[in-house]
Design an enzyme around this catalytic site. Structure first.
Site, PDB file in Angstrom:
ATOM      1  N   HIS A   1      -5.314   7.503 -11.461  1.00 51.89           N
ATOM      2  CA  HIS A   1      -6.493   8.198 -10.942  1.00 51.89           C
ATOM      3  C   HIS A   1      -6.288   8.390  -9.448  1.00 51.89           C
ATOM      4  O   HIS A   1      -5.869   7.470  -8.741  1.00 51.89           O
ATOM      5  CB  HIS A   1      -7.744   7.346 -11.212  1.00 51.89           C
ATOM      6  CG  HIS A   1      -8.955   7.860 -10.495  1.00 51.89           C
ATOM      7  ND1 HIS A   1      -9.321   9.193 -10.527  1.00 51.89           N
ATOM      8  CD2 HIS A   1      -9.871   7.230  -9.708  1.00 51.89           C
ATOM      9  CE1 HIS A   1     -10.434   9.345  -9.799  1.00 51.89           C
ATOM     10  NE2 HIS A   1     -10.767   8.187  -9.287  1.00 51.89           N
TER      11      HIS A   1
ATOM     12  N   CYS B   1     -14.804   7.988 -13.279  1.00 57.11           N
ATOM     13  CA  CYS B   1     -13.389   8.233 -12.950  1.00 57.11           C
ATOM     14  C   CYS B   1     -12.438   7.705 -14.012  1.00 57.11           C
ATOM     15  O   CYS B   1     -11.288   8.143 -14.091  1.00 57.11           O
ATOM     16  CB  CYS B   1     -13.057   7.640 -11.588  1.00 57.11           C
ATOM     17  SG  CYS B   1     -14.028   8.374 -10.269  1.00 57.11           S
TER      18      CYS B   1
ATOM     19  N   ASN C   1     -10.294  13.546  -4.910  1.00 57.30           N
ATOM     20  CA  ASN C   1     -10.721  12.757  -6.068  1.00 57.30           C
ATOM     21  C   ASN C   1     -11.533  13.652  -7.002  1.00 57.30           C
ATOM     22  O   ASN C   1     -12.654  14.040  -6.674  1.00 57.30           O
ATOM     23  CB  ASN C   1     -11.541  11.563  -5.580  1.00 57.30           C
ATOM     24  CG  ASN C   1     -11.976  10.647  -6.705  1.00 57.30           C
ATOM     25  OD1 ASN C   1     -11.901  11.014  -7.877  1.00 57.30           O
ATOM     26  ND2 ASN C   1     -12.442   9.467  -6.367  1.00 57.30           N
TER      27      ASN C   1
HETATM   28  O1  UT7 Z   1     -12.989   7.249  -7.687  1.00 59.24           O
HETATM   29  C1  UT7 Z   1     -13.802   6.133  -7.737  1.00 59.24           C
HETATM   30  C2  UT7 Z   1     -13.245   5.055  -6.981  1.00 59.24           C
HETATM   31  N1  UT7 Z   1     -13.420   5.297  -5.562  1.00 59.24           N
HETATM   32  C3  UT7 Z   1     -12.580   4.769  -4.738  1.00 59.24           C
HETATM   33  O2  UT7 Z   1     -11.632   4.172  -5.191  1.00 59.24           O
HETATM   34  C4  UT7 Z   1     -12.830   4.868  -3.269  1.00 59.24           C
HETATM   35  C5  UT7 Z   1     -12.459   3.571  -2.637  1.00 59.24           C
HETATM   36  N2  UT7 Z   1     -12.685   3.516  -1.185  1.00 59.24           N
HETATM   37  C6  UT7 Z   1     -11.954   4.217  -0.298  1.00 59.24           C
HETATM   38  O3  UT7 Z   1     -11.121   5.025  -0.652  1.00 59.24           O
HETATM   39  C7  UT7 Z   1     -12.165   3.908   1.160  1.00 59.24           C
HETATM   40  O4  UT7 Z   1     -12.947   2.762   1.312  1.00 59.24           O
HETATM   41  C8  UT7 Z   1     -12.794   5.077   1.959  1.00 59.24           C
HETATM   42  C9  UT7 Z   1     -11.782   6.188   2.113  1.00 59.24           C
HETATM   43  C10 UT7 Z   1     -14.017   5.580   1.235  1.00 59.24           C
HETATM   44  C11 UT7 Z   1     -13.205   4.632   3.370  1.00 59.24           C
HETATM   45  O5  UT7 Z   1     -12.123   4.047   4.044  1.00 59.24           O
HETATM   46  P1  UT7 Z   1     -12.338   2.660   4.826  1.00 59.24           P
HETATM   47  O6  UT7 Z   1     -11.065   2.381   5.510  1.00 59.24           O
HETATM   48  O7  UT7 Z   1     -12.821   1.661   3.826  1.00 59.24           O
HETATM   49  O8  UT7 Z   1     -13.422   3.048   5.905  1.00 59.24           O
HETATM   50  P2  UT7 Z   1     -14.918   2.497   6.092  1.00 59.24           P
HETATM   51  O9  UT7 Z   1     -15.808   3.003   5.008  1.00 59.24           O
HETATM   52  O10 UT7 Z   1     -14.879   1.042   6.317  1.00 59.24           O
HETATM   53  O11 UT7 Z   1     -15.303   3.231   7.443  1.00 59.24           O
HETATM   54  C12 UT7 Z   1     -14.574   3.011   8.651  1.00 59.24           C
HETATM   55  C13 UT7 Z   1     -15.186   3.865   9.739  1.00 59.24           C
HETATM   56  C14 UT7 Z   1     -16.698   3.686   9.889  1.00 59.24           C
HETATM   57  O12 UT7 Z   1     -17.012   3.711  11.284  1.00 59.24           O
HETATM   58  P3  UT7 Z   1     -17.285   2.325  12.070  1.00 59.24           P
HETATM   59  O13 UT7 Z   1     -18.476   1.721  11.374  1.00 59.24           O
HETATM   60  O14 UT7 Z   1     -16.026   1.520  11.903  1.00 59.24           O
HETATM   61  O15 UT7 Z   1     -17.521   2.800  13.453  1.00 59.24           O
HETATM   62  C15 UT7 Z   1     -17.243   4.928   9.237  1.00 59.24           C
HETATM   63  O16 UT7 Z   1     -18.490   5.316   9.784  1.00 59.24           O
HETATM   64  O17 UT7 Z   1     -14.958   5.248   9.494  1.00 59.24           O
HETATM   65  C16 UT7 Z   1     -16.199   5.966   9.600  1.00 59.24           C
HETATM   66  N3  UT7 Z   1     -16.170   7.093   8.684  1.00 59.24           N
HETATM   67  C17 UT7 Z   1     -15.692   8.301   9.021  1.00 59.24           C
HETATM   68  N4  UT7 Z   1     -15.177   8.797  10.161  1.00 59.24           N
HETATM   69  C18 UT7 Z   1     -14.756  10.083  10.159  1.00 59.24           C
HETATM   70  C19 UT7 Z   1     -16.586   7.122   7.399  1.00 59.24           C
HETATM   71  N5  UT7 Z   1     -16.363   8.338   6.884  1.00 59.24           N
HETATM   72  C20 UT7 Z   1     -15.809   9.088   7.852  1.00 59.24           C
HETATM   73  C21 UT7 Z   1     -15.366  10.425   7.934  1.00 59.24           C
HETATM   74  N6  UT7 Z   1     -14.843  10.878   9.109  1.00 59.24           N
HETATM   75  N7  UT7 Z   1     -15.423  11.269   6.867  1.00 59.24           N
END
Ligand code: UT7
Length: 325
Positions: free
Chosen positions: A252, A113, A282
């Site tokens: 980004h 990225c 992204n």
């Molecule tokens: O480009 C390279 C750099 N990349 C980044 O900068 C990405 C950085 N990270 C992020 O943008 C965020 O961490 C995410 C968008 C990937 C995730 O957001 P989050 O607030 O950190 O969520 P999480 O991964 O902690 O997941 C929260 C919940 C989980 O459920 P439980 O365990 O709390 O019940 C996941 O299973 O959301 C669930 N979840 C989803 N639910 C619906 C994960 N993906 C999805 C989905 N739809 N697509």
């Protein structure tokens, strides 16, 4: 030494748009979750015949037209990508051939990225040291082809596309250091200790497969805000510029919340941050040049503006550059 000038930009997107609602019909997700956690509403996904090199070529053509520079005047092509058409040769050489550039320098840069920031600094160094007069700096990706479409935590986040910039060698009669247009400062970093937080689980020398993207999103998020805030501070210091002087930040586009948190840490108002993550998702190395081209073409970013570019991604790699347009 630095100071290469931006002469033109272009971008290209696949034909097919995939909305959050489209994804929710295939996997266990929802428009609400994706918008609330990321700001993404749709992404473009490459179809048959659309590859990283074809998108890169279309973006480069648009950038050349914008700059009023002929393909034969390009001395150097640096293509940032983590999803090349082939393991080798570099996709940059496909772009060179498709554009009819002639025997110039052409190679790919793999910094995921942050790739466009790495490519920009590399091209600037080569132009500044006399390797040529004009460079094409391209970020192009087809991440849809390395996603695990059964992993809802990653597949909803990415899209395909390409952005390109034509750079001209520094103008010694009106250098950036004396208020002219050009790159004022760049900082690049890498820290391989975090490999397992964001990587692809395949490759020619390990599994002999292409592999799929794996990410621990929450940890990457934390590192992204910290690393980006600190590298932005380093670039401002190197350029001797206060944050208030920045006209636009072109970040980004990984997550709307990262863009907001980073701007807030630096005290830069949200209105100065170019946001395209809602439309493009992204697109890895393509996201900064895609956002730059979008904001130049809609008239927000104008000649004379002071623009900060920043990105962070797999490796980890991260970087920032400050340019007066
Ligand atoms: O480009 C390279 C750099 N990349 C980044 O900068 C990405 C950085 N990270 C992020 O943008 C965020 O961490 C995410 C968008 C990937 C995730 O957001 P989050 O607030 O950190 O969520 P999480 O991964 O902690 O997941 C929260 C919940 C989980 O459920 P439980 O365990 O709390 O019940 C996941 O299973 O959301 C669930 N979840 C989803 N639910 C619906 C994960 N993906 C999805 C989905 N739809 N697509």
């Amino acid at each position: 030494m630095t100071g290469s000038r931006l002469l033109g930009t272009g971008s290209a997107l696949p034909e097919r748009v995939v909305t959050n609602a489209d994804l929710a019909r295939q996997i266990d997700t929802s428009d609400e979750w994706i918008v609330e956690r990321t700001g993404i509403r749709q992404r473009y996904i490459a179809g048959e015949g659309e590859t990283t090199a074809t998108l890169a070529t279309d973006a480069a053509r648009a950038a050349l037209a914008d700059a009023g520079i002929a393909a034969s005047d390009i001395d150097l092509i640096v293509l940032a990508t983590a999803t090349p058409d082939n393991t080798f040769p570099a996709s940059a050489t496909k772009v060179q051939h498709a554009l009819g550039c002639g025997p110039c320098v052409a190679f790919d840069v793999a910094a995921v990225c942050s790739g466009f920031l790495y490519a920009l600094a590399t091209a600037d160094s080569l132009l500044t040291t006399g390797m040529g007069k004009h460079a094409l700096v391209i970020g192009a990706e087809t991440f849809s082809r390395i996603l695990d479409w059964d992993d809802r935590a990653t597949c909803v986040l990415f899209g395909d596309g390409a952005g390109a910039a034509v750079l001209g060698a520094p103008d010694n009669a009106n250098p950036a250091s004396a208020g002219g247009p050009g790159l004022l400062a760049s900082k690049l970093h890498a820290d391989g200790a975090h490999h397992d937080l964001l990587y692809v689980d395949g490759g020619p020398s390990t599994t002999q497969t292409v592999g799929h993207l794996r990410m621990s999103g929450r940890e990457v998020f934390r590192h992204a805000v910290t690393n980006l805030s600190s590298v932005l501070g380093e670039v401002l210091e190197q350029a001797g510029v206060e944050a208030e002087a920045i006209d636009w930040v072109v970040p980004h586009q990984a997550n709307r919340r990262i863009l907001d948190a980073t701007a807030k840490k630096l005290g830069i108002p949200g209105e100065k941050v170019i946001v395209t993550v809602d439309r493009h998702a992204n697109t890895s190395a393509a996201s900064v040049p895609l956002a730059l081209d979008t904001a130049r073409r809609d008239g927000r970013i104008r000649p004379g503006d002071l623009v900060m570019f920043e990105a962070m991604g797999g490796g980890f790699t991260w970087g920032a550059s400050l340019m007066r347009l």
